[in-house]
Motif scaffolding. Sequence first.
Motif, PDB file in Angstrom:
ATOM      1  N   GLN A   1      -9.720  -6.685 -19.273  1.00 53.20           N
ATOM      2  CA  GLN A   1     -10.485  -7.467 -20.259  1.00 53.20           C
ATOM      3  C   GLN A   1      -9.788  -7.455 -21.617  1.00 53.20           C
ATOM      4  OE1 GLN A   1     -14.020  -5.055 -19.867  1.00 53.20           O
ATOM      5  NE2 GLN A   1     -15.166  -6.760 -18.951  1.00 53.20           N
ATOM      6  N   ILE A   2      -9.359  -6.277 -22.034  1.00 49.72           N
ATOM      7  CA  ILE A   2      -8.715  -6.146 -23.344  1.00 49.72           C
ATOM      8  C   ILE A   2      -7.421  -6.953 -23.374  1.00 49.72           C
ATOM      9  CG2 ILE A   2      -7.661  -4.537 -24.978  1.00 49.72           C
ATOM     10  CD1 ILE A   2      -9.560  -2.373 -23.762  1.00 49.72           C
ATOM     11  N   ALA A   3      -6.613  -6.788 -22.332  1.00 48.98           N
ATOM     12  CA  ALA A   3      -5.316  -7.478 -22.265  1.00 48.98           C
ATOM     13  C   ALA A   3      -5.502  -8.985 -22.322  1.00 48.98           C
ATOM     14  CB  ALA A   3      -4.578  -7.073 -20.993  1.00 48.98           C
ATOM     15  N   GLU A   4      -6.491  -9.486 -21.592  1.00 53.70           N
ATOM     16  CA  GLU A   4      -6.741 -10.930 -21.597  1.00 53.70           C
ATOM     17  C   GLU A   4      -7.143 -11.408 -22.990  1.00 53.70           C
ATOM     18  OE1 GLU A   4      -9.890 -14.078 -19.678  1.00 53.70           O
ATOM     19  OE2 GLU A   4      -9.294 -12.345 -18.466  1.00 53.70           O
ATOM     20  N   THR A   5      -7.969 -10.639 -23.662  1.00 51.08           N
ATOM     21  CA  THR A   5      -8.447 -11.028 -24.991  1.00 51.08           C
ATOM     22  C   THR A   5      -7.308 -11.074 -26.016  1.00 51.08           C
ATOM     23  OG1 THR A   5     -10.610 -10.058 -24.517  1.00 51.08           O
ATOM     24  CG2 THR A   5     -10.084 -10.458 -26.832  1.00 51.08           C
ATOM     25  N   VAL A   6      -6.384 -10.123 -25.920  1.00 56.55           N
ATOM     26  CA  VAL A   6      -5.300 -10.075 -26.908  1.00 56.55           C
ATOM     27  C   VAL A   6      -4.034 -10.791 -26.454  1.00 56.55           C
ATOM     28  CG1 VAL A   6      -6.159  -7.940 -27.949  1.00 56.55           C
ATOM     29  CG2 VAL A   6      -4.393  -7.825 -26.184  1.00 56.55           C
ATOM     30  N   GLY A   7      -4.026 -11.297 -25.212  1.00 53.88           N
ATOM     31  CA  GLY A   7      -2.882 -12.068 -24.738  1.00 53.88           C
ATOM     32  C   GLY A   7      -1.719 -11.238 -24.227  1.00 53.88           C
ATOM     33  N   LEU A   8      -2.018 -10.086 -23.636  1.00 55.17           N
ATOM     34  CA  LEU A   8      -0.980  -9.237 -23.043  1.00 55.17           C
ATOM     35  C   LEU A   8      -1.296  -9.027 -21.568  1.00 55.17           C
ATOM     36  CD1 LEU A   8      -0.753  -6.321 -25.671  1.00 55.17           C
ATOM     37  CD2 LEU A   8       0.897  -8.177 -25.353  1.00 55.17           C
ATOM     38  N   SER A   9      -0.320  -8.512 -20.829  1.00 50.96           N
ATOM     39  CA  SER A   9      -0.621  -8.042 -19.479  1.00 50.96           C
ATOM     40  C   SER A   9      -1.155  -6.618 -19.602  1.00 50.96           C
ATOM     41  CB  SER A   9       0.618  -8.108 -18.592  1.00 50.96           C
ATOM     42  OG  SER A   9       1.612  -7.252 -19.080  1.00 50.96           O
ATOM     43  N   LYS A  10      -1.675  -6.081 -18.481  1.00 52.35           N
ATOM     44  CA  LYS A  10      -2.333  -4.776 -18.538  1.00 52.35           C
ATOM     45  C   LYS A  10      -1.400  -3.631 -18.960  1.00 52.35           C
ATOM     46  CE  LYS A  10      -4.313  -4.858 -14.461  1.00 52.35           C
ATOM     47  NZ  LYS A  10      -5.151  -4.485 -13.303  1.00 52.35           N
ATOM     48  N   THR A  11      -0.186  -3.601 -18.436  1.00 47.34           N
ATOM     49  CA  THR A  11       0.710  -2.474 -18.743  1.00 47.34           C
ATOM     50  C   THR A  11       1.088  -2.419 -20.220  1.00 47.34           C
ATOM     51  OG1 THR A  11       1.511  -2.411 -16.476  1.00 47.34           O
ATOM     52  CG2 THR A  11       2.882  -1.347 -18.151  1.00 47.34           C
ATOM     53  N   PRO A  12       1.540  -3.514 -20.824  1.00 42.57           N
ATOM     54  CA  PRO A  12       1.818  -3.445 -22.268  1.00 42.57           C
ATOM     55  C   PRO A  12       0.572  -3.121 -23.092  1.00 42.57           C
ATOM     56  CG  PRO A  12       2.861  -5.378 -21.331  1.00 42.57           C
ATOM     57  CD  PRO A  12       1.984  -4.781 -20.267  1.00 42.57           C
ATOM     58  N   CYS A  13      -0.571  -3.606 -22.647  1.00 40.95           N
ATOM     59  CA  CYS A  13      -1.832  -3.301 -23.333  1.00 40.95           C
ATOM     60  C   CYS A  13      -2.093  -1.801 -23.264  1.00 40.95           C
ATOM     61  CB  CYS A  13      -2.972  -4.089 -22.695  1.00 40.95           C
ATOM     62  SG  CYS A  13      -4.579  -3.770 -23.431  1.00 40.95           S
ATOM     63  N   TRP A  14      -1.983  -1.226 -22.061  1.00 38.52           N
ATOM     64  CA  TRP A  14      -2.198   0.202 -21.884  1.00 38.52           C
ATOM     65  C   TRP A  14      -1.208   1.002 -22.732  1.00 38.52           C
ATOM     66  CZ3 TRP A  14       0.607   4.399 -20.219  1.00 38.52           C
ATOM     67  CH2 TRP A  14      -0.132   5.561 -19.958  1.00 38.52           C
ATOM     68  N   ASN A  15       0.061   0.576 -22.750  1.00 41.77           N
ATOM     69  CA  ASN A  15       1.086   1.277 -23.538  1.00 41.77           C
ATOM     70  C   ASN A  15       0.742   1.280 -25.021  1.00 41.77           C
ATOM     71  OD1 ASN A  15       2.647   1.915 -21.296  1.00 41.77           O
ATOM     72  ND2 ASN A  15       3.929   0.087 -21.484  1.00 41.77           N
ATOM     73  N   ARG A  16       0.260   0.152 -25.520  1.00 40.48           N
ATOM     74  CA  ARG A  16      -0.108   0.076 -26.946  1.00 40.48           C
ATOM     75  C   ARG A  16      -1.292   0.991 -27.247  1.00 40.48           C
ATOM     76  NH1 ARG A  16       1.062  -4.231 -30.610  1.00 40.48           N
ATOM     77  NH2 ARG A  16       2.828  -5.471 -29.904  1.00 40.48           N
ATOM     78  N   VAL A  17      -2.300   0.976 -26.381  1.00 37.80           N
ATOM     79  CA  VAL A  17      -3.466   1.845 -26.592  1.00 37.80           C
ATOM     80  C   VAL A  17      -3.024   3.303 -26.537  1.00 37.80           C
ATOM     81  CG1 VAL A  17      -5.682   2.595 -25.640  1.00 37.80           C
ATOM     82  CG2 VAL A  17      -5.155   0.151 -25.803  1.00 37.80           C
ATOM     83  N   GLN A  18      -2.163   3.636 -25.594  1.00 37.16           N
ATOM     84  CA  GLN A  18      -1.646   4.998 -25.484  1.00 37.16           C
ATOM     85  C   GLN A  18      -0.919   5.402 -26.764  1.00 37.16           C
ATOM     86  OE1 GLN A  18      -2.477   6.568 -22.530  1.00 37.16           O
ATOM     87  NE2 GLN A  18      -1.948   8.396 -23.676  1.00 37.16           N
ATOM     88  N   ALA A  19      -0.115   4.498 -27.311  1.00 34.16           N
ATOM     89  CA  ALA A  19       0.607   4.785 -28.557  1.00 34.16           C
ATOM     90  C   ALA A  19      -0.371   4.991 -29.718  1.00 34.16           C
ATOM     91  CB  ALA A  19       1.585   3.654 -28.881  1.00 34.16           C
ATOM     92  N   LEU A  20      -1.461   4.215 -29.758  1.00 30.19           N
ATOM     93  CA  LEU A  20      -2.472   4.381 -30.805  1.00 30.19           C
ATOM     94  C   LEU A  20      -3.192   5.719 -30.658  1.00 30.19           C
ATOM     95  CD1 LEU A  20      -3.812   0.721 -30.830  1.00 30.19           C
ATOM     96  CD2 LEU A  20      -2.613   1.862 -32.719  1.00 30.19           C
ATOM     97  N   GLU A  21      -3.421   6.142 -29.419  1.00 29.61           N
ATOM     98  CA  GLU A  21      -4.017   7.461 -29.181  1.00 29.61           C
ATOM     99  C   GLU A  21      -3.043   8.565 -29.588  1.00 29.61           C
ATOM    100  OE1 GLU A  21      -5.086   7.471 -25.049  1.00 29.61           O
ATOM    101  OE2 GLU A  21      -6.787   6.119 -25.348  1.00 29.61           O
ATOM    102  N   ASP A  22      -1.791   8.453 -29.129  1.00 32.10           N
ATOM    103  CA  ASP A  22      -0.784   9.471 -29.439  1.00 32.10           C
ATOM    104  C   ASP A  22      -0.521   9.571 -30.940  1.00 32.10           C
ATOM    105  OD1 ASP A  22      -0.559   9.924 -26.720  1.00 32.10           O
ATOM    106  OD2 ASP A  22       1.320   8.796 -26.502  1.00 32.10           O
ATOM    107  N   GLY A  23      -0.616   8.441 -31.635  1.00 38.13           N
ATOM    108  CA  GLY A  23      -0.399   8.420 -33.080  1.00 38.13           C
ATOM    109  C   GLY A  23      -1.598   8.871 -33.895  1.00 38.13           C
ATOM    110  N   GLY A  24      -2.706   9.190 -33.227  1.00 36.61           N
ATOM    111  CA  GLY A  24      -3.889   9.683 -33.922  1.00 36.61           C
ATOM    112  C   GLY A  24      -4.765   8.609 -34.539  1.00 36.61           C
ATOM    113  N   VAL A  25      -4.452   7.325 -34.291  1.00 39.62           N
ATOM    114  CA  VAL A  25      -5.308   6.252 -34.803  1.00 39.62           C
ATOM    115  C   VAL A  25      -6.615   6.242 -34.030  1.00 39.62           C
ATOM    116  CG1 VAL A  25      -5.518   3.757 -35.148  1.00 39.62           C
ATOM    117  CG2 VAL A  25      -3.321   4.883 -35.542  1.00 39.62           C
ATOM    118  N   ILE A  26      -6.530   6.321 -32.706  1.00 42.17           N
ATOM    119  CA  ILE A  26      -7.717   6.460 -31.850  1.00 42.17           C
ATOM    120  C   ILE A  26      -7.905   7.952 -31.636  1.00 42.17           C
ATOM    121  CG2 ILE A  26      -8.728   6.017 -29.588  1.00 42.17           C
ATOM    122  CD1 ILE A  26      -7.018   3.456 -29.470  1.00 42.17           C
TER     123      ILE A  26
END
Length: 153
Positions: free
Chosen positions: A22-47
């Motif tokens: 759902q998230i990937a579709e909304t932002v215009g990405l496929s699932k893997t790049p979407c997951w990678n970005r969310v993971q980076a936001l978690e690892d960076g302490g934003v999430i």
Amino acid sequence: MDAIDQRLLTILETNGRASFAQIAETVGLSKTPCWNRVQALEDGGVITGYRAELDRSRVGLPLLAFVDVAIDLGRHQAFEEAIAQVPAVLECHTTAGPFDYVLRVALRDVEALDQLLRTELSRLPGVKTFSTRICLKTVFQARPLMAASGTQP
């Protein structure tokens, strides 16, 4: 952080249970790049985490109050360590002005608030004085941070 990251944060902040599809579709990405970005936001302490929001009244804590606390000079660390151990205190913020801290507390009733103030808060390290305001009605709460930044999904 680019516009896609901001849109990801907006979606997750308003619906932490959204699927990556759902998230990937909304932002215009496929699932893997979407997951990678969310993971980076978690690892960076934003999430910083995910959680369920509970209705205070339905879990037996309908009374919401705000307590302003003034502390003796030099006792802030001891107070902060002690207040972190009081379960009724949902939030503790340092403030500028006549009080040093503002607390947001949730309790079952006025008697429980009185008990908290008399037997717990008044005995914490450094407490000089406090002032309490009982919330009569919550107009809104927990506005998403990304809404405050003006970002839309």
